[in-house]
Scaffold this active site. Sequence first.
Site, PDB file in Angstrom:
ATOM      1  N   SER A  14       0.839  -1.210   0.000  1.00 13.52           N
ATOM      2  CA  SER A  14       0.000   0.000   0.000  1.00 13.52           C
ATOM      3  C   SER A  14       0.873   1.260   0.000  1.00 13.52           C
ATOM      4  CB  SER A  14      -0.972  -0.001   1.180  1.00 13.52           C
ATOM      5  OG  SER A  14      -0.295   0.099   2.402  1.00 13.52           O
ATOM      6  N   ARG A  66      21.849 -18.333   2.005  1.00  2.52           N
ATOM      7  CA  ARG A  66      21.471 -16.932   2.162  1.00  2.52           C
ATOM      8  C   ARG A  66      22.406 -15.996   1.389  1.00  2.52           C
ATOM      9  NH1 ARG A  66      17.291 -15.571   5.483  1.00  2.52           N
ATOM     10  NH2 ARG A  66      16.729 -17.633   4.791  1.00  2.52           N
ATOM     11  N   ARG A  92      12.984  -8.432   5.098  1.00  2.00           N
ATOM     12  CA  ARG A  92      14.312  -9.044   5.211  1.00  2.00           C
ATOM     13  C   ARG A  92      15.289  -8.002   5.722  1.00  2.00           C
ATOM     14  NH1 ARG A  92      14.241 -14.659   4.304  1.00  2.00           N
ATOM     15  NH2 ARG A  92      12.283 -14.958   3.221  1.00  2.00           N
ATOM     16  N   ILE A  93      16.275  -8.486   6.453  1.00  2.00           N
ATOM     17  CA  ILE A  93      17.307  -7.571   6.959  1.00  2.00           C
ATOM     18  C   ILE A  93      18.414  -7.484   5.917  1.00  2.00           C
ATOM     19  CG2 ILE A  93      18.984  -7.191   8.799  1.00  2.00           C
ATOM     20  CD1 ILE A  93      17.068  -8.858  10.605  1.00  2.00           C
ATOM     21  N   HIS A 110       8.974   2.538   9.017  1.00  2.00           N
ATOM     22  CA  HIS A 110       8.738   1.586  10.101  1.00  2.00           C
ATOM     23  C   HIS A 110       7.535   2.053  10.919  1.00  2.00           C
ATOM     24  CE1 HIS A 110       9.629  -1.358  13.198  1.00  2.00           C
ATOM     25  NE2 HIS A 110       9.377  -0.401  14.078  1.00  2.00           N
ATOM     26  N   ASP A 146      16.472  -0.995  11.991  1.00  2.00           N
ATOM     27  CA  ASP A 146      15.504   0.000  12.482  1.00  2.00           C
ATOM     28  C   ASP A 146      16.167   1.106  13.303  1.00  2.00           C
ATOM     29  OD1 ASP A 146      13.457  -1.430  11.275  1.00  2.00           O
ATOM     30  OD2 ASP A 146      12.896  -2.488  13.112  1.00  2.00           O
TER      31      ASP A 146
HETATM   32  C1  GRF Z   1       4.058  -0.560   6.610  1.00  2.00           C
HETATM   33  O1  GRF Z   1       3.153  -0.323   7.633  1.00  2.00           O
HETATM   34  C2  GRF Z   1       5.464  -0.194   7.005  1.00  2.00           C
HETATM   35  O2  GRF Z   1       5.520   0.690   8.072  1.00  2.00           O
HETATM   36  C3  GRF Z   1       6.058  -1.506   7.418  1.00  2.00           C
HETATM   37  O3  GRF Z   1       5.440  -2.468   6.651  1.00  2.00           O
HETATM   38  C4  GRF Z   1       4.153  -2.039   6.279  1.00  2.00           C
HETATM   39  C5  GRF Z   1       4.008  -2.311   4.822  1.00  2.00           C
HETATM   40  O4  GRF Z   1       2.711  -2.137   4.393  1.00  2.00           O
HETATM   41  N1  GRF Z   1       7.495  -1.475   7.253  1.00  2.00           N
HETATM   42  P1  GRF Z   1       2.401  -2.084   2.849  1.00  2.00           P
HETATM   43  O5  GRF Z   1       2.971  -3.341   2.229  1.00  2.00           O
HETATM   44  O6  GRF Z   1       3.040  -0.851   2.293  1.00  2.00           O
HETATM   45  O7  GRF Z   1       0.906  -2.054   2.755  1.00  2.00           O
END
Ligand code: GRF
Length: 217
Positions: A14, A66, A92-93, A110, A146
Amino acid sequence: MSLRTAVLLSGTGSNFQAILGQAACGNLEIEVVAALSDRPGAQGLQRARDAGIPAAALPPSEYQDRRSWWEAFAGRLRSFSPQVLALAGFMRILPASLCDEYRGRALNIHPSLLPGYPGLNTYRRVLEAGEAWHGATVHFVTRDLDSGPLVAQARLRVTARDDEASLKARVQACEHVLYPRVLQWMADGRLEMVGSRAALDGRELLKPIVFEEKELL
Ligand code: GRF
């Protein structure tokens, strides 16, 4: 000139859709050159295809280990010559090598007011802790999960009526405005990383720029 941007995602996409929407109506001067995922079934990839944007999924299970997966992923990414990476729900990190390669050029969003609540399940944890505030943060991606330099936050007050679903919906509605806005700062050359801090208009950010929910929606 539009900033060549690759979006990394694992899920719904989204935020990716919001970025595409703002770019399509000329409010965001970036060119999304590719959407890359670790999950072939990610809805975000279909959004890319619908928009005529190259979409690729590289599932880790198809690689020996990996390390070889990340090499393939990084190689595919490079093939699109992105100037900027936008992580939007990428689960993924990133390995240190990729973080370093795109240092100062990779952003993530985040769903918490970092440095509070890094990691997963932020909505549940915030509600369980009885926090008064929640929100989302856009930050530069560095080797520290993060914990890269904070750029901007959307902040909202948690109400007594909120549950996980409502909180998520409110936070994501804010994210959809916040992320394109920050990307436009990149496109304008206003946002950069200076040392270990984000800087906007040449001034280091000692704390993120905070937008209240009502300012964004
Ligand atoms: C978002 O809420 C973002 O903060 C987090 O993952 C979610 C992804 O949502 N990192 P979308 O796939 O963009 O709907």
